[in-house]
Write a protein that holds these residues in place. Structure first.
Motif, PDB file in Angstrom:
ATOM      1  N   LEU A  84       0.820  -1.206   0.000  1.00  0.00           N
ATOM      2  CA  LEU A  84       0.000   0.000   0.000  1.00  0.00           C
ATOM      3  C   LEU A  84       0.856   1.259   0.000  1.00  0.00           C
ATOM      4  CD1 LEU A  84      -2.821  -1.032   2.488  1.00  0.00           C
ATOM      5  CD2 LEU A  84      -3.126  -0.378   0.108  1.00  0.00           C
ATOM      6  N   ARG A  85       2.039   1.161   0.589  1.00  0.00           N
ATOM      7  CA  ARG A  85       2.924   2.321   0.633  1.00  0.00           C
ATOM      8  C   ARG A  85       3.279   2.796  -0.782  1.00  0.00           C
ATOM      9  NH1 ARG A  85       6.185   0.309   3.830  1.00  0.00           N
ATOM     10  NH2 ARG A  85       5.342   1.227   5.739  1.00  0.00           N
ATOM     11  N   ARG A  86       3.266   1.900  -1.749  1.00  0.00           N
ATOM     12  CA  ARG A  86       3.614   2.261  -3.126  1.00  0.00           C
ATOM     13  C   ARG A  86       2.626   3.260  -3.719  1.00  0.00           C
ATOM     14  NH1 ARG A  86       6.992   0.322  -0.708  1.00  0.00           N
ATOM     15  NH2 ARG A  86       8.142  -1.602  -1.114  1.00  0.00           N
ATOM     16  N   LEU A  87       1.406   3.289  -3.169  1.00  0.00           N
ATOM     17  CA  LEU A  87       0.446   4.286  -3.651  1.00  0.00           C
ATOM     18  C   LEU A  87       0.973   5.696  -3.452  1.00  0.00           C
ATOM     19  CD1 LEU A  87      -2.970   2.890  -2.321  1.00  0.00           C
ATOM     20  CD2 LEU A  87      -2.227   2.967  -4.693  1.00  0.00           C
ATOM     21  N   ASP A  88       1.762   5.895  -2.394  1.00  0.00           N
ATOM     22  CA  ASP A  88       2.277   7.224  -2.097  1.00  0.00           C
ATOM     23  C   ASP A  88       3.275   7.687  -3.148  1.00  0.00           C
ATOM     24  OD1 ASP A  88       2.425   9.465  -0.064  1.00  0.00           O
ATOM     25  OD2 ASP A  88       4.552   8.893  -0.132  1.00  0.00           O
ATOM     26  N   ASP A  89       3.791   6.771  -3.961  1.00  0.00           N
ATOM     27  CA  ASP A  89       4.712   7.163  -5.024  1.00  0.00           C
ATOM     28  C   ASP A  89       4.008   7.951  -6.118  1.00  0.00           C
ATOM     29  OD1 ASP A  89       6.810   5.892  -3.766  1.00  0.00           O
ATOM     30  OD2 ASP A  89       6.627   4.043  -4.930  1.00  0.00           O
ATOM     31  N   VAL A  90       2.718   7.695  -6.307  1.00  0.00           N
ATOM     32  CA  VAL A  90       2.014   8.296  -7.444  1.00  0.00           C
ATOM     33  C   VAL A  90       0.798   9.129  -7.048  1.00  0.00           C
ATOM     34  CG1 VAL A  90       2.776   6.613  -9.152  1.00  0.00           C
ATOM     35  CG2 VAL A  90       0.771   6.113  -7.771  1.00  0.00           C
ATOM     36  N   LEU A  91       0.350   9.030  -5.816  1.00  0.00           N
ATOM     37  CA  LEU A  91      -0.834   9.756  -5.370  1.00  0.00           C
ATOM     38  C   LEU A  91      -0.506  10.660  -4.199  1.00  0.00           C
ATOM     39  CD1 LEU A  91      -3.572   6.948  -5.379  1.00  0.00           C
ATOM     40  CD2 LEU A  91      -3.055   8.590  -7.187  1.00  0.00           C
ATOM     41  N   GLY A  92      -1.308  11.708  -4.045  1.00  0.00           N
ATOM     42  CA  GLY A  92      -1.182  12.583  -2.893  1.00  0.00           C
ATOM     43  C   GLY A  92      -2.002  12.081  -1.723  1.00  0.00           C
ATOM     44  N   GLY A  93      -1.773  12.691  -0.565  1.00  0.00           N
ATOM     45  CA  GLY A  93      -2.463  12.268   0.646  1.00  0.00           C
ATOM     46  C   GLY A  93      -3.967  12.410   0.581  1.00  0.00           C
ATOM     47  N   GLY A  94      -4.456  13.345  -0.231  1.00  0.00           N
ATOM     48  CA  GLY A  94      -5.897  13.496  -0.371  1.00  0.00           C
ATOM     49  C   GLY A  94      -6.552  12.259  -0.952  1.00  0.00           C
ATOM     50  N   ASP A  95      -5.792  11.471  -1.724  1.00  0.00           N
ATOM     51  CA  ASP A  95      -6.318  10.239  -2.315  1.00  0.00           C
ATOM     52  C   ASP A  95      -6.053   9.013  -1.454  1.00  0.00           C
ATOM     53  OD1 ASP A  95      -7.336  11.356  -4.729  1.00  0.00           O
ATOM     54  OD2 ASP A  95      -5.312  11.464  -5.538  1.00  0.00           O
TER      55      ASP A  95
END
Length: 444
Positions: free
Chosen positions: A167-178
């Motif tokens: 799930l941490r990989r989401l932070d590579d491409v998305l901002g915290g709002g998402d």
């Protein structure tokens, strides 16, 4: 582009069919393929050929077994079935802007064509956002709910840790709002497991360690989304859980997050907490953890204008990275020389040392992929800041413009916060065409 229509193109009336539209938006391709066959008489063999999927796989999917979560495969299906990008959470596809021979392209088509180089980045970001919002989360398996009397096995914490790492990989491409709600949901699920499950003391400590990691992840997303009260609360909860788990590395990292958040409001408190984070983790922490914490300590000193202590902390971080102590590095501390270089560049920018900052930042950014849109726009802002300090106004304007382009649509408050004072300084030079252009871009 041509006006070629694949044999699997869905008729417009079928795209407007309520059941089909719901299936597309949910990325439920089992229903999409079934409806395409039943209502448009498009065979599974045609779907398989055009979508580059094995025929037996199409049949399996149509029976409701399995899901498609690969970005590339979903993009291929969108093109083969002529599903407009916005229905799948993608940017407009190439064929949506195609025109018949002999006709001039529209203004929107021209803009799309001139920005094609960056469109893949936008496509991927929109796909990941849609996946997270739909609860698909990159195809992660759902964990079996833990009932009050259920015994939690010793393997569960490791499963949760692996899930958290993915799930941490989401932070590579998305901002915290998402990502905030996704991460917060994981944190609360583990809290429920701890509260209602039954487990050994060893497993309980391992679960608390995972909970601490998840709280940091959710706290970072909250911070990135501008939810500072939520971020502080989660960082403090993370520190408490790590302390109870006797995980000193995670406890130190929780303090480092708190220091990073507080440094702008109270520099003295930020430095004190950053120093405490290093001592909490201690010399026995993995080398990557110590490098990460010393890097954040360097940033605290730089924000306070203390160049000597900044350099000492950066040297300590570099020394830690040179060590090969054989201790496995936790996924949350995946920090290497690149991370240290970009931190050094940021520190020297903050200390108004452009001659030291610019070469480091430019070298790093020359090979940093646009997929990391939020982070790259932030790093570009420090480069623009350094060029301003060096009196290179037009170069600063060009870099600011690039940062604005990358940050557009990213659900993070930080890029615009970083760029606001730079744009303010550029207004004093708005008679220069390059500056006028970037100021207009910012207003738009």
């Amino acid at each position: 582009m041509t006006d070629y229509q694949p044999p699997t193109a869905l008729p417009r009336e079928l795209l407007n069919h309520a059941e089909m539209r719901a299936a597309i938006v949910a990325h439920d391709f089992s229903a999409v393929f079934s409806l395409a066959r039943d209502l448009a008489k498009i065979s599974y063999s045609k779907i398989a050929a055009e979508c580059d999927i094995k025929p037996e796989r199409v049949g399996t999917l149509a029976r409701g077994q399995g899901r498609i979560t690969s970005f590339d495969k979903i993009a291929t299906i969108a093109d083969a079935l002529r599903i407009p990008g916005h229905l799948l959470g993608l940017a407009p596809r190439d064929w949506e802007t195609a025109v018949a021979p002999g006709h001039a392209p529209t203004a929107s088509a021209r803009i799309t064509s001139t920005t094609r180089e960056g469109s893949e980045t936008v496509l991927r970001r929109e796909f990941f956002r849609a996946s997270a919002g739909a609860g698909l989360v990159l195809g992660l398996p759902e964990l079996t709910p833990i009932k009050a009397s259920r015994q939690i096995g010793r393997d569960v914490p490791e499963q949760l840790r692996q899930r958290t790492a993915r799930l941490r990989r989401l932070d590579d491409v998305l901002g915290g709002g998402d990502t905030y709600r996704v991460y917060l949901g994981e944190y609360h699920a583990t809290k429920t497991m701890l509260r209602e499950g039954s487990y050994t003391e060893e497993t309980g400590h391992a679960l608390l360690s995972v909970l601490s990691e998840q709280a940091q992840q959710a706290g970072w997303a909250a911070f990135d989304a501008g939810k500072h009260a939520d971020a502080s609360s989660l960082y403090e909860a993370s520190h408490q859980a790590a302390t109870e788990a006797k995980d000193t590395a995670l406890a130190g990292n929780a303090l480092a997050f708190l220091a990073y958040q507080k440094i702008n409001a109270d520099r003295t408190a930020g430095i004190d907490i950053a120093v405490e984070s290093c001592s909490t983790a201690g010399p026995g922490a993995p080398a990557g953890v110590r490098a990460l914490l010393y890097g954040r300590l360097a940033w605290a000193y730089a924000a306070a204008g203390n160049a000597d202590e900044t350099e000492r902390a950066l040297d300590a971080a570099e020394s830690a990275l040179r060590e090969d102590d054989g201790i496995p590095q936790p996924d949350w501390a995946a920090w290497d020389g690149n991370g240290l270089h970009i931190m050094a560049g940021r520190c020297w920018t903050e200390l108004c040392r452009p001659l030291r900052a610019v070469p480091v930042l430019e070298d790093f950014l020359s090979h940093y992929d646009d997929t990391h849109a939020r982070d790259k726009s932030l790093y570009l802002s420090w480069l623009a800041d350094s060029y301003l300090a060096a009196g290179e106004i037009e170069q600063a304007a060009a870099i600011t413009g690039r940062a604005l382009e990358l940050s557009a649509g990213v659900a993070s408050v930080r890029p615009r916060q970083r760029l606001a004072p730079i744009l303010h300084q550029l207004r004093a030079h708005q008679d220069l065409p390059a500056v006028a252009d970037v100021l207009e871009k910012a207003r738009a």
